[in-house]
Structures are given as structure tokens and as C-alpha cells.
Design an enzyme around this catalytic site. Structure first.
Site, PDB file in Angstrom:
ATOM      1  N   ASP A 148       0.853  -1.186   0.000  1.00 60.34           N
ATOM      2  CA  ASP A 148       0.000   0.000   0.000  1.00 60.34           C
ATOM      3  C   ASP A 148       0.890   1.239   0.000  1.00 60.34           C
ATOM      4  OD1 ASP A 148      -2.745   1.151   0.185  1.00 60.34           O
ATOM      5  OD2 ASP A 148      -1.932   2.025   2.007  1.00 60.34           O
TER       6      ASP A 148
ATOM      7  N   GLU B  69       0.774   5.788   0.427  1.00 59.92           N
ATOM      8  CA  GLU B  69       0.068   7.052   0.658  1.00 59.92           C
ATOM      9  C   GLU B  69       0.766   8.106  -0.190  1.00 59.92           C
ATOM     10  OE1 GLU B  69      -2.683   7.014   2.111  1.00 59.92           O
ATOM     11  OE2 GLU B  69      -2.531   5.073   3.140  1.00 59.92           O
TER      12      GLU B  69
ATOM     13  N   HIS C 171      -4.822  10.652   5.315  1.00 57.65           N
ATOM     14  CA  HIS C 171      -3.768   9.867   5.974  1.00 57.65           C
ATOM     15  C   HIS C 171      -3.092  10.565   7.147  1.00 57.65           C
ATOM     16  CE1 HIS C 171      -1.185  12.410   3.552  1.00 57.65           C
ATOM     17  NE2 HIS C 171      -1.526  11.820   2.428  1.00 57.65           N
TER      18      HIS C 171
ATOM     19  N   HIS D 128      -5.863   6.451   7.055  1.00 52.81           N
ATOM     20  CA  HIS D 128      -5.128   5.537   6.190  1.00 52.81           C
ATOM     21  C   HIS D 128      -3.648   5.573   6.579  1.00 52.81           C
ATOM     22  CE1 HIS D 128      -8.129   5.258   2.621  1.00 52.81           C
ATOM     23  NE2 HIS D 128      -8.767   5.506   3.754  1.00 52.81           N
TER      24      HIS D 128
ATOM     25  N   ASP E  21      -2.444  -0.529   6.602  1.00 52.67           N
ATOM     26  CA  ASP E  21      -3.382  -0.964   5.571  1.00 52.67           C
ATOM     27  C   ASP E  21      -2.886  -2.220   4.865  1.00 52.67           C
ATOM     28  OD1 ASP E  21      -4.910   1.168   6.292  1.00 52.67           O
ATOM     29  OD2 ASP E  21      -4.819   2.210   4.381  1.00 52.67           O
TER      30      ASP E  21
END
Length: 235
Positions: A7, A9, A57, A153, A158
């Protein structure tokens, strides 16, 4: 098989507008088992993070000032994922950003497709649960995965949550003991013996939906399909 659940961001929603990666989180699976190995890094994007992204986030510009650039971490990152199958929720988003970062390095590392295969759990979930919400939070609720720590997030958190969801999404019963005895499935989990119902049990009543209920259901499915196709920040 070696898989890496990944994942990211980012500073915003579209790398074509110059947005950059600010966090990468990965966890390793080997033959569908978590190994405990992970890769996690925060990255200085060399640009401002949008307010809308910070709301998702919580990673601020001030926090990222002293973090390494993508060029500083790319060798370690590529070494961790190389040769694995990447498991990503809404893969086009994350792969698009990673490829954009790799392109900035003038082709020294190529693109993700040259190093890894990719499995998109969002596409898989949509195929298995058509007409339903298939965000990571929705899948956690559906499969009973604890996401109580996910107030915002975060790439590593995640990835860890997605690993649990992925194993449940692709798991289930893998063997059946026709002799009426319990046994082990291909994943090593115990498979329950078949439980047979009494032959003389009362028949269950079948209540069929009315035409108006079927029409309302169809309208609901069409509304959900339309909403799922809208452009939103990835979940």
C-alpha cells in the site's frame, strides 16, 4: 509462492498532476503465510501535500521534511518486491504512482511490470460481491477483520489489514470429507465433517419476493453500480 501485500500514501490523487508517494508499506507472504518480514518507509515528496490528502492519511509536510527521497530508498524497495506477486487494493492507483516515481529515475529500474506480477483485490472483491461496497473497511466488516486502529489511512497498517482480508477473500473450504470424518484442507486448516439433517425434518417454507420488491432491488443494484463507477479517493 512469494507475495507482497503493498500500500502507498501520496500527496494527492493523480501522479499526472505531479503528485508523489510519501509512504510505502509492504508485508510478505510465503505460501499464503505471513513471514513477519515487512518494508516500511516515509518519503520526502519534494512538494506540498494537499490538504485533502492530509485529511485521509494525516501525514503532514512538516513530518516529511527530514525523510529520504524516493531515489534514496528505491534500491531497497525494489529488492524487497522483486520477483513477488504484488497484492494491492485498487492496484492501478498504487502501481501508477510507483511507475511514475520510477520514470523520474530515467529508466534505471524500469517499471513494476518488469519485476512483479500484480493481483488487484478490489477487482477480485467486485467480482465476488457485485453491487456491494468493496472498500477495505467494507471488506473488513464483511470478513470479520479487526480494523479498529484504522482511524486514518496508513500504508503499513493498511497492508497488514489487507493481508488478512486477502487470505480470507481467497480462502474458504478447500477439501471435503465424504466419509463423514474431519480432515485437513490444503491450507492446513481443519475441515469439519459433514453434518447430515434428519430425513423426516419438516419442509422449510419458501417465501418469494413480490414483483415490486424485485423491481426495488433492481433499482438499488443499478444505483450502487453507478456509484461504484464514480471518481473517488481510493479506499
Amino acid at each position: 509462492m512469494r507475495e507482497v501485500v503493498l500500500d502507498t500514501e501520496t500527496t494527492g490523487i493523480d501522479p499526472r498532476e505531479g503528485h508523489r508517494i510519501i509512504e510505502i508499506g509492504c508485508v510478505e507472504l510465503l505460501d499464503r503465510r505471513l513471514t513477519g518480514r515487512h518494508y516500511h518507509v516515509y518519503i520526502n515528496p519534494e512538494r506540498e501535500v494537499e490538504e485533502g490528502a492530509i485529511a485521509v492519511h494525516g501525514i503532514t509536510n512538516e513530518f516529511l521534511v527530514d525523510k529520504p527521497r524516493f531515489a534514496d530508498v528505491v534500491d531497497d524497495f525494489m529488492a524487497f518486491i522483486r520477483g513477488a506477486r504484488l497484492v494491492i487494493h485498487n492496484a492501478a492507483f498504487d502501481v501508477g504512482f510507483i511507475d511514475s516515481e520510477l520514470d523520474r529515475l530515467k529508466g534505471n529500474h524500469g517499471r513494476i511490470a518488469g519485476h512483479c506480477s500484480v493481483l488487484d483485490t478490489l477487482q477480485m472483491a467486485r467480482e465476488r460481491h457485485p453491487g456491494q461496497r468493496n472498500s477495505l473497511d467494507a471488506l473488513c466488516k464483511r470478513y470479520g477483520v479487526d480494523n479498529s486502529q484504522r482511524d486514518l489511512h496508513g500504508a503499513l497498517l493498511d497492508a497488514e489489514i489487507l493481508a488478512d482480508v486477502y487470505l480470507l477473500l481467497t480462502g474458504g473450504q478447500t477439501a471435503l470429507s465424504l466419509a463423514g470424518q474431519g480432515g485437513e484442507g490444503a491450507d492446513g486448516n481443519q475441515v469439519s465433517a459433514i453434518q447430515r439433517l434428519p430425513a423426516g425434518r419438516p419442509a422449510l417454507a419458501v417465501i418469494r419476493a413480490s414483483q415490486s420488491e424485485m423491481d426495488a432491488h433492481q433499482m438499488r443494484l443499478e444505483a450502487l453500480a453507478k456509484a461504484a463507477g464514480s471518481h473517488r479517493w481510493p479506499e
